[in-house]
Motif scaffolding. Structure first.
Motif, PDB file in Angstrom:
ATOM      1  N   ASP A 162      -6.150  14.244 -35.429  1.00  0.00           N
ATOM      2  CA  ASP A 162      -5.624  12.877 -35.449  1.00  0.00           C
ATOM      3  C   ASP A 162      -4.132  12.859 -35.159  1.00  0.00           C
ATOM      4  N   ILE A 163      -3.744  11.912 -34.312  1.00  0.00           N
ATOM      5  CA  ILE A 163      -2.352  11.664 -33.958  1.00  0.00           C
ATOM      6  C   ILE A 163      -1.948  10.354 -34.620  1.00  0.00           C
ATOM      7  N   MET A 164      -0.831  10.350 -35.312  1.00  0.00           N
ATOM      8  CA  MET A 164      -0.414   9.165 -36.057  1.00  0.00           C
ATOM      9  C   MET A 164       0.831   8.561 -35.426  1.00  0.00           C
ATOM     10  N   GLY A 165       0.843   7.244 -35.314  1.00  0.00           N
ATOM     11  CA  GLY A 165       1.990   6.551 -34.743  1.00  0.00           C
ATOM     12  C   GLY A 165       2.344   5.307 -35.522  1.00  0.00           C
ATOM     13  N   GLY A 166       3.596   4.882 -35.397  1.00  0.00           N
ATOM     14  CA  GLY A 166       4.056   3.672 -36.062  1.00  0.00           C
ATOM     15  C   GLY A 166       3.989   2.465 -35.156  1.00  0.00           C
ATOM     16  N   PHE A 167       4.060   1.276 -35.753  1.00  0.00           N
ATOM     17  CA  PHE A 167       3.962   0.035 -34.984  1.00  0.00           C
ATOM     18  C   PHE A 167       5.332  -0.622 -34.803  1.00  0.00           C
ATOM     19  N   ASP A 168       5.924  -1.090 -35.887  1.00  0.00           N
ATOM     20  CA  ASP A 168       7.234  -1.750 -35.791  1.00  0.00           C
ATOM     21  C   ASP A 168       8.369  -0.759 -35.581  1.00  0.00           C
ATOM     22  N   ALA A 169       8.158   0.483 -35.982  1.00  0.00           N
ATOM     23  CA  ALA A 169       9.149   1.544 -35.793  1.00  0.00           C
ATOM     24  C   ALA A 169       8.397   2.849 -35.572  1.00  0.00           C
TER      25      ALA A 169
END
Length: 613
Positions: free
Chosen positions: A506-513
Motif C-alpha cells: 500500500d502507498i499512502m498519500g495526503g489530500f490537503d497536504a
C-alpha cells in the motif's frame, strides 16, 4: 484423419505436466468398454477454477485479444474445446469448477452494476450461460462470488443448471448450510441391459464444495447478518462422513482454498485461508481435490492422509481458463467394499493449443459486445499519459490519482476537519491512462478489483505502523543500486511464502497536504519508515487522521495492523472503480498537476537508490 487419432493428437499437444503419459495412453479405450471380470474402470474429473469472468480470449482493458509474455490464452470458451475433446476420449467424465466466477473483468462488472442480473431487465449472467452450455456437473463458491452482495449471487445461482456448493458457508442465525453442501452423481459404468443388471453397474461420486473462510473478512459488509463460515477442515470432518453415508463410493472435493497453507489475514480468523493440503491430510474419505484460489499451476500432487495412510490427489489448473485439470481416478469393484479408487493421476491441458468453442462464444456474444461498447466509451481527456508500470518502486501520478479521488470522496462525504490520507496498491502494472481521450477501460484497468470505499480513523502511530507493515513488500538490500524491480519487490514473509503480492503493498498519500516519507530498504522490516511528515511537519504518535481505504483492506485483507479495530467513519458501499470513472466523467479532464507530487521514495542508508525496472 481418423477422429479418435485427431482428438488424441489435440490432447497430446495440450499437456502441460503431471501424468501426461497416463492420460494419453490406451486407457481411454479401456474405460469406454463394459467392465471386465475384474470390475475396473476410470472416472475422469475435469476442472476449471478462478475463471474471473473470462469467456472470450479477450483483454477488455486493451480491447484486444489477450496475450502475455508466456503467450497464454484465457477464457472458458477455450476450456470448453478441451472439455469436449476429453469427453470424446473418455467414457466417464464429470466437469467441476472451483470458484471465483462472477468477478474480475468489465464483463462481470457490467452485469453486476451497469445492467445487473438483479435489475428490471434481469438478463442471464454471461458466465451462467457459458457454463450451462458446457454442461458443468457442479461448482463451488469462490470468495469473489460475494463481492456484489448476496442477492446478486443468489440470482446467479438460480440461473445455473448445476449446483453451486459451499459446505462451510452457513446461515448467520441458524448455522445451517446456506448453500448445497454436496451432490452425488451416479455415473453409469456398465453398458449392460436391464436384464443383466448387477451391483457395481454405477459408481456414486460424491462432490463436495468448500470456500476459504476469508470471505468473512473480505466481504464483511455484504455478509454480516446473512452468511458466516466455518473452517474448511472443521466443516469437512462433519460433511464428508455424511456424504459417504449417503452412498458416495468415491469423494471429490472442489476447494476454493490454496494448497500451500498460509493466510493473508494472519490470525484474524482461527482458520487458515489456504487449507487444501490440511484438508487432504486430516479428513479421511477424500480421493481427490480440485484446488482453486491461489492462481498457481499444480499438475499433480499427492498428500498422505494421516489417518488412512492413503494418497489424496491435488490438482490446480492455474486461473482465467488458461488450463484445464484432468484428474483420472482408476477404480475397482468388489462386492465387499464396492467401488474404490486404486490409483489417481492428473495433468493440466493448455488452452492456448485450441480454438474457442463456437457454441460458448455464441451464447455470450451479445454480452461481450455490450461490454466492449461500454468500456470503449470516451468519458474525458488527460493532459498527460499516466502509467502504473513503475508504481511498485516509485511515486507515480497513476497511484496519486487513485488516492486523490478516494480522499476527496471521503472528505466530501464525512465533512471531516481532520487531515485525510488515502491508501492504494499497484494492482496492475500494465495499467495506463493515455494522453488525450480517456475511456472507461482506461480507468477500469487502473483499478481492477471490485472494492468499495471506506474511511477509518488512525493515530499518527498507527499510520507509521501501517506503512512499516506495507514496507515488508521490499527485500532487504544494501547499497544504492542500480537494482532491478525483482531484486527489490515481492519479499517472502511468513504469511506470504510465495512472495508478497503487489496488491499487498500500500502507498499512502495526503489530500490537503502531502504525506511524505522514505522507505529505507537497507533496514530490516519494521524499521524502514524515515522522515514521516504531513505538510512538512513530522507526524506525532498522537496526531489524528482519516484514512480512505478499500473494504478488502479495512476488513483485514492482508492483515495490516490497526484497521479492523479502527473507528469507521464512512462506508456507503461505493465501488472505487465506478468512483474513478464518475470523477473523470464529471470533471472531463485528468490533469496530474492537480494531484501529483513526489511524496515517497526508496532509500538505502538515507540515500536514494536507483531502480532500472
Amino acid at each position: 484423419m481418423d477422429r479418435t487419432i485427431s482428438r488424441r493428437s489435440l490432447l497430446a499437444g495440450a499437456v502441460v505436466g503431471g501424468a501426461g503419459a497416463a492420460f494419453l495412453g490406451a486407457t481411454g479405450g479401456t474405460a469406454a468398454a463394459a467392465p471386465t471380470p475384474s470390475r475396473t474402470a476410470r472416472v475422469t474429473v475435469l476442472g476449471s477454477t478462478d475463471l474471473h469472468g473470462h469467456i472470450y480470449n479477450w483483454d477488455y482493458y486493451k480491447d484486444a485479444e489477450y496475450d502475455d509474455t508466456a503467450h497464454n490464452d484465457v477464457g472458458v470458451a477455450k476450456v470448453a474445446t478441451l472439455i469436449k475433446a476429453v469427453r470424446e476420449e473418455r467414457a466417464h467424465t464429470l466437469t467441476l469448477d472451483a470458484g471465483d466466477t462472477i468477478q474480475g473483468t468489465p464483463l462481470t462488472y457490467y452485469y453486476a452494476a451497469i445492467d445487473p442480473i438483479t435489475g428490471p431487465k434481469a438478463p442471464t449472467h454471461p458466465m451462467a450461460a457459458a457454463m450451462n452450455e458446457i454442461g458443468y456437473d457442479a461448482a463451488c463458491l469462490g470468495n469473489h462470488e460475494f463481492n456484489y452482495g448476496v442477492p446478486l449471487l443468489r440470482k446467479f445461482q438460480s440461473q445455473l443448471h448445476h449446483p453451486l456448493l459451499g459446505a462451510n458457508a452457513l446461515d448467520w442465525k441458524t448455522r445451517a448450510a446456506a448453500f448445497p453442501e454436496y451432490v452425488i452423481k451416479k455415473v453409469k459404468i456398465a453398458t449392460l441391459t436391464d436384464s443383466t443388471k448387477r451391483p457395481g453397474d454405477y459408481v456414486n461420486v460424491g462432490i463436495v464444495g468448500f470456500v476459504t473462510p476469508g470471505c468473512a473478512i473480505w466481504d464483511k459488509a455484504n455478509l454480516d447478518g446473512k452468511i458466516t463460515f466455518n473452517g474448511i477442515v472443521e466443516q469437512a470432518k462433519r460433511v464428508i462422513p455424511r456424504v459417504k453415508a449417503a452412498g458416495a463410493d468415491i469423494v471429490v472435493v472442489a476447494c476454493h482454498s490454496g494448497a500451500d497453507t498460509s493466510s493473508s489475514y494472519g490470525d484474524a480468523l482461527p482458520w487458515p485461508e489456504n487449507a487444501s493440503t490440511l484438508l487432504a491430510q486430516q479428513v479421511p474419505g477424500i480421493d481427490a481435490i480440485l484446488v482453486g484460489h491461489a492462481h498457481v499451476e499444480i499438475p499433480q500432487r499427492y498428500v498422505v492422509n494421516s489417518k488412512t495412510g492413503k494418497n489424496v490427489l491435488l490438482c490446480e489448473p492455474y486461473y482465467w481458463g488458461m488450463r484445464l485439470a484432468v484428474m483420472d481416478l482408476d477404480i475397482s469393484y468388489a462386492e465387499a467394499t464396492g467401488w474404490q479408487v486404486t490409483s489417481a493421476t492428473s495433468t493440466l491441458l493448455n488452452s492456448n493449443t485450441v480454438d474457442a468453442d463456437p457454441a460458448v462464444l455464441a451464447v455470450s456474444k451479445a454480452a461481450h459486445d455490450k461490454t466492449r461498447t461500454y468500456v470503449n466509451s470516451v468519458i474525458g481527456t488527460s493532459t498527460a499519459a499516466l502509467s502504473a508500470a513503475t508504481s511498485r518502486y516509485e511515486d507515480t501520478p497513476a497511484i496519486d490519482f487513485i488516492n486523490y479521488v478516494q480522499a476527496e470522496a471521503v472528505k466530501k462525504a464525512t465533512g471531516t476537519t481532520l487531515p485525510v490520507l488515502s491508501i492504494a496498491a499497484p494492482f496492475n502494472k500494465l495499467a495506463a491512462i493515455p494522453k488525450g481521450n480517456v475511456t472507461v477501460r482506461d480507468i477500469a484497468g487502473l483499478y481492477i478489483y471490485d472494492n468499495t470505499l471506506e474511511a477509518i480513523q488512525f493515530t499518527g502511530a498507527q499510520v507509521r505502523a501501517y506503512l512499516e507493515f506495507s514496507a515488508r513488500y521490499f527485500k532487504q538490500v544494501s547499497g544504492t543500486g542500480p537494482f532491478t524491480a525483482d531484486q527489490l519487490t515481492n519479499a517472502v514473509t511468513p504469511t506470504a511464502p510465495g512472495g508478497t503480492p503487489d496488491y499487498n503493498y500500500d502507498i499512502m498519500g495526503g489530500f490537503d497536504a502531502p504525506l511524505t516519507y522514505d522507505i529505507d530498504v537497507a533496514q530490516p522490516a519494521g524499521s524502514r519508515i524515515l522522515n514521516l511528515a504531513y505538510g512538512g511537519t513530522p507526524v506525532a504518535d498522537g496526531d489524528q487522521f482519516v484514512i480512505a481505504i478499500n473494504n478488502y483492506r479495512a476488513s483485514g485483507g492482508g492483515n495490516f495492523p490497526g484497521v479492523t479495530t479502527a473507528p469507521v467513519l464512512y462506508n456507503a458501499q461505493v465501488a472505487i472503480t465506478q468512483l474513478l470513472i464518475q470523477w473523470v466523467t464529471d470533471h472531463k479532464t485528468v490533469d496530474p498537476s492537480l494531484f501529483s507530487t513526489i511524496d515517497w521514495r526508496l532509500v538505502s542508508g538515507g540515500t536514494p537508490i536507483t531502480v532500472t525496472g
